[in-house]
Write a protein that holds these residues in place. Structure first.
Motif, PDB file in Angstrom:
ATOM      1  N   ALA A 103       0.805  -1.189   0.055  1.00 40.12           N
ATOM      2  CA  ALA A 103      -0.119   0.009   0.080  1.00 40.12           C
ATOM      3  C   ALA A 103       1.001   1.248  -0.037  1.00 40.12           C
ATOM      4  O   ALA A 103       1.706   1.561   0.912  1.00 40.12           O
ATOM      5  CB  ALA A 103      -1.060   0.086   1.057  1.00 40.12           C
ATOM      6  N   TYR A 104       0.757   2.080  -0.848  1.00 38.75           N
ATOM      7  CA  TYR A 104       1.703   3.379  -1.205  1.00 38.75           C
ATOM      8  C   TYR A 104       0.841   4.657  -0.537  1.00 38.75           C
ATOM      9  O   TYR A 104       1.418   5.458  -0.334  1.00 38.75           O
ATOM     10  CB  TYR A 104       1.945   3.391  -2.394  1.00 38.75           C
ATOM     11  N   VAL A 105      -0.494   4.582  -0.677  1.00 34.01           N
ATOM     12  CA  VAL A 105      -1.144   5.784  -0.552  1.00 34.01           C
ATOM     13  C   VAL A 105      -2.466   5.884   0.239  1.00 34.01           C
ATOM     14  O   VAL A 105      -3.126   4.506   0.188  1.00 34.01           O
ATOM     15  CB  VAL A 105      -1.826   6.413  -1.966  1.00 34.01           C
ATOM     16  N   SER A 106      -2.605   6.709   1.307  1.00 34.29           N
ATOM     17  CA  SER A 106      -3.687   6.481   2.272  1.00 34.29           C
ATOM     18  C   SER A 106      -4.021   8.098   2.886  1.00 34.29           C
ATOM     19  O   SER A 106      -3.262   8.676   3.393  1.00 34.29           O
ATOM     20  CB  SER A 106      -3.423   5.722   3.491  1.00 34.29           C
ATOM     21  N   ILE A 148       1.028   2.696  -7.937  1.00 35.05           N
ATOM     22  CA  ILE A 148       0.202   4.053  -7.925  1.00 35.05           C
ATOM     23  C   ILE A 148       1.337   4.849  -7.092  1.00 35.05           C
ATOM     24  O   ILE A 148       1.434   4.826  -6.004  1.00 35.05           O
ATOM     25  CB  ILE A 148      -1.210   3.736  -7.150  1.00 35.05           C
ATOM     26  N   THR A 149       1.657   6.037  -7.627  1.00 35.00           N
ATOM     27  CA  THR A 149       2.387   6.853  -6.826  1.00 35.00           C
ATOM     28  C   THR A 149       1.749   8.014  -5.978  1.00 35.00           C
ATOM     29  O   THR A 149       2.209   8.397  -5.024  1.00 35.00           O
ATOM     30  CB  THR A 149       3.621   7.628  -7.708  1.00 35.00           C
ATOM     31  N   ASP A 150       0.683   8.266  -6.607  1.00 32.91           N
ATOM     32  CA  ASP A 150      -0.358   9.353  -5.895  1.00 32.91           C
ATOM     33  C   ASP A 150      -1.720   9.126  -6.322  1.00 32.91           C
ATOM     34  O   ASP A 150      -2.046   8.807  -7.460  1.00 32.91           O
ATOM     35  CB  ASP A 150       0.315  10.811  -6.084  1.00 32.91           C
ATOM     36  N   THR A 151      -2.514   9.626  -5.501  1.00 33.20           N
ATOM     37  CA  THR A 151      -4.019   9.946  -5.859  1.00 33.20           C
ATOM     38  C   THR A 151      -4.288  11.548  -5.350  1.00 33.20           C
ATOM     39  O   THR A 151      -3.651  11.977  -4.450  1.00 33.20           O
ATOM     40  CB  THR A 151      -4.730   9.026  -5.220  1.00 33.20           C
ATOM     41  N   GLN A 157     -15.040  16.219  -4.533  1.00 36.44           N
ATOM     42  CA  GLN A 157     -15.185  14.676  -4.289  1.00 36.44           C
ATOM     43  C   GLN A 157     -15.777  14.060  -5.638  1.00 36.44           C
ATOM     44  O   GLN A 157     -16.148  12.805  -5.463  1.00 36.44           O
ATOM     45  CB  GLN A 157     -15.474  14.381  -3.194  1.00 36.44           C
ATOM     46  N   ARG A 158     -16.269  14.474  -6.721  1.00 36.78           N
ATOM     47  CA  ARG A 158     -16.637  13.946  -7.947  1.00 36.78           C
ATOM     48  C   ARG A 158     -15.869  13.182  -8.636  1.00 36.78           C
ATOM     49  O   ARG A 158     -15.925  12.292  -9.319  1.00 36.78           O
ATOM     50  CB  ARG A 158     -17.242  14.939  -8.814  1.00 36.78           C
ATOM     51  N   PHE A 159     -14.447  13.619  -8.588  1.00 38.37           N
ATOM     52  CA  PHE A 159     -13.456  13.134  -9.433  1.00 38.37           C
ATOM     53  C   PHE A 159     -11.980  12.780  -8.614  1.00 38.37           C
ATOM     54  O   PHE A 159     -11.882  13.437  -7.589  1.00 38.37           O
ATOM     55  CB  PHE A 159     -13.072  13.918 -10.632  1.00 38.37           C
ATOM     56  N   LEU A 160     -11.476  11.643  -9.107  1.00 32.07           N
ATOM     57  CA  LEU A 160     -10.199  11.126  -8.457  1.00 32.07           C
ATOM     58  C   LEU A 160      -9.288  11.235  -9.692  1.00 32.07           C
ATOM     59  O   LEU A 160      -9.562  10.691 -10.598  1.00 32.07           O
ATOM     60  CB  LEU A 160     -10.423   9.938  -7.638  1.00 32.07           C
ATOM     61  N   VAL A 161      -8.050  11.703  -9.408  1.00 41.04           N
ATOM     62  CA  VAL A 161      -6.937  11.556 -10.455  1.00 41.04           C
ATOM     63  C   VAL A 161      -5.996  10.398  -9.709  1.00 41.04           C
ATOM     64  O   VAL A 161      -5.692  10.575  -8.487  1.00 41.04           O
ATOM     65  CB  VAL A 161      -6.342  12.704 -10.747  1.00 41.04           C
ATOM     66  N   TYR A 162      -5.209   9.812 -10.542  1.00 39.40           N
ATOM     67  CA  TYR A 162      -4.042   8.898 -10.181  1.00 39.40           C
ATOM     68  C   TYR A 162      -2.982   8.863 -10.983  1.00 39.40           C
ATOM     69  O   TYR A 162      -3.223   9.104 -12.201  1.00 39.40           O
ATOM     70  CB  TYR A 162      -4.597   7.397  -9.715  1.00 39.40           C
ATOM     71  N   SER A 163      -1.610   8.674 -10.281  1.00 41.90           N
ATOM     72  CA  SER A 163      -0.451   8.849 -11.302  1.00 41.90           C
ATOM     73  C   SER A 163       0.250   7.641 -11.064  1.00 41.90           C
ATOM     74  O   SER A 163       0.151   6.754  -9.930  1.00 41.90           O
ATOM     75  CB  SER A 163       0.324  10.044 -10.926  1.00 41.90           C
ATOM     76  N   ILE A 209       5.448  10.447 -12.835  1.00 47.36           N
ATOM     77  CA  ILE A 209       4.719  11.476 -12.115  1.00 47.36           C
ATOM     78  C   ILE A 209       4.806  10.950 -10.656  1.00 47.36           C
ATOM     79  O   ILE A 209       4.326   9.775 -10.212  1.00 47.36           O
ATOM     80  CB  ILE A 209       3.143  11.730 -12.417  1.00 47.36           C
ATOM     81  N   PHE A 210       5.478  11.752  -9.859  1.00 46.32           N
ATOM     82  CA  PHE A 210       5.740  11.327  -8.266  1.00 46.32           C
ATOM     83  C   PHE A 210       4.423  11.853  -7.356  1.00 46.32           C
ATOM     84  O   PHE A 210       3.846  11.293  -6.397  1.00 46.32           O
ATOM     85  CB  PHE A 210       7.107  11.606  -7.874  1.00 46.32           C
TER      86      PHE A 210
END
Length: 457
Positions: A103-106, A148-151, A157-163, A209-210
């Motif tokens: 797990a990388y992101v929380s 997944i480096t980041d979210t 809160q309608r959209f989420l981006v992930y890198s 993208i970090f």
């Protein structure tokens, strides 16, 4: 969901003193932020304890509120912070989820109703905190490279981006009815190309993208990349707005200084924190200021949100507190030598380097004790609403979570549960609750306990 794992947190009761810990905090610029922090966490003068009292009893404050001692018939924000900052989320934890992947992101959402966790095997899960942490959306990422480096969630809160380690960032509609969101199978995950190409005839992995963040108005994304640059993407126009050649090495982290969104902070493997005013980029084309003090690369930056203060986590095994009013207009003084024999991805930090000092250290304070190894471990200010940002906290390569007092530098909590690196953790914006993610694949939730009862070695 599993809640069967036994906690191995090693906090024990003491005789009523505060949490005891040791950390190194030093600097001459702390008085101002110390006063600000005290003002934000000091009870009303009619509640203030006598000199003989070390702590003000919550019962006394409640009695005073009910008796309307202050004439307000309620607590002020500083009254509330004074009470709640004594109660840290160190109890437990309970296991929210367990995956066969690091797990990388929380991260909690801004209103605390959602919790986002990103895993190395392409899964991103959004949990409904108020609905017993049930999975609201399970996203299977597209075009993933390495992890997944980041979210980042949009402000509404309608959209989420992930890198990931690719120049293409993907955006997902979190408000759709689909629980299982498999990229371009059950839902479209639109790709936003930060390389500036309009077609597919380019190397998708030319850089990665970090870090990626929504602006406070939700109209732009800002990203930090492995090609030494900062990118700003215009979502309304669906195009890359600007590329800033920002550093001389990987840019590991970028964030907005405050809600206005004009000023950016960045941190890089070139050891520098930089400040950028976007209003001047068109005419000046360079940073507004530079902050020197780290002796190795910077893994993460968090802003206090006031346009003045920030903290940074560094591979020199320190967190540093900065005031941008002390920044230089350019890089000052001696460039510290790089230690090519040391690689943080697989080696321990050499003991002979731990006591080095930068000859032109501009930081206000330095916090030591945690370990920053193998991955870009993150650090944060504690929430303004409940703690007055009295603390800073961080994950660690030794599998623990560290909480430091911002002003004194004391280690006030060391949370022990995970078996592997804790890369990210997130304090709930309003409640005494902290979520953590670890390379052991576990997402955990820590809850309330009164600080003065615990002694954490």
């Amino acid at each position: 969901m599993s809640r069967s794992r036994k906690s191995v947190r090693q906090c024990s009761l003491d005789d009523g003193g505060g949490i005891v810990g040791r950390a190194a905090a030093s600097g001459e610029g702390l008085p101002e932020i110390g006063v600000v922090t005290k003002l934000r966490t000091r009870p009303h003068k009619l509640f203030s304890p006598r000199k003989s009292e070390k702590f003000l009893s919550p019962v006394k404050m409640l009695v005073g509120r009910e008796g309307n001692y202050t004439g307000r018939a309620k607590f002020t924000s500083s009254d509330r912070c004074h009470l709640s900052s004594r109660y840290l989320p160190v109890k437990g934890p309970s296991v929210i989820d367990r995956m066969d992947s690091c797990a990388y992101v929380s991260q909690f959402s801004a209103d605390g109703t959602l919790f986002v966790a990103g895993f190395q095997d392409s899964d991103i899960k959004i949990y409904s905190v108020d609905n017993d942490w049930k999975v609201k959306k399970n996203i299977r990422a597209r075009s993933l490279r390495w992890t997944i480096t980041d979210t980042s969630l949009s402000p509404d809160q309608r959209f989420l981006v992930y890198s990931s380690m690719s120049p293409v960032v993907h955006i997902v509609d979190t408000g759709s009815s689909m629980t299982e969101s498999v990229a371009n199978v059950t839902e479209i995950h639109e790709g936003l190309d930060f390389s500036g190409h309009d077609d597919d005839d380019h190397d998708d992995y030319s850089f990665g993208i970090f870090s990626v963040k929504f602006s406070t108005d939700g109209r732009e994304l800002v990203a930090a990349s492995s090609d030494d640059s900062i990118y700003v993407y215009d979502l309304a126009a669906n195009k890359l707005n600007v590329r800033i050649p920002a550093h001389r090495s990987d840019v590991n982290t970028v964030c907005f200084a405050d809600e206005a969104g004009h000023v950016l902070y960045s941190g890089s493997d070139d050891h520098l924190c930089k400040v950028w005013d976007r209003r001047c980029l068109g005419t000046v084309g360079k940073e507004s200021g530079v902050l020197t003090g780290h002796l190795e690369g910077i893994t993460f930056i968090d802003s206090r949100g006031d346009g003045k203060y920030l903290i940074s986590n560094g591979k020199d095994q320190t967190i540093r507190l900065w005031d941008i009013r002390k920044m230089s207009s350019n890089i000052r003084g001696i460039t510290m030598p790089r230690h090519v024999e040391w690689d943080y991805r697989w080696m321990e930090y050499p003991s002979h380097l731990r006591n080095r000092k930068h000859p032109n250290d501009q930081s206000l304070a330095t916090y030591r004790g945690h370990r920053v190894l193998r991955t870009l471990i993150r650090c944060y200010f504690s929430p303004s609403y409940s703690t007055g940002q009295k603390y800073i906290y961080t994950g660690s390569a030794d599998a623990h979570i560290y909480v430091y007092d911002l002003v004194t530098g004391a280690l006030v909590a060391k949370l022990k549960f995970h078996d592997q690196i804790v890369r990210d953790c997130s304090w709930h914006p309003f409640s005494p609750m902290l979520g953590s993610s670890s390379w052991d694949g576990v997402i955990a939730n820590w809850e309330l306990s009164e600080t003065k009862r615990f002694h954490c070695p």
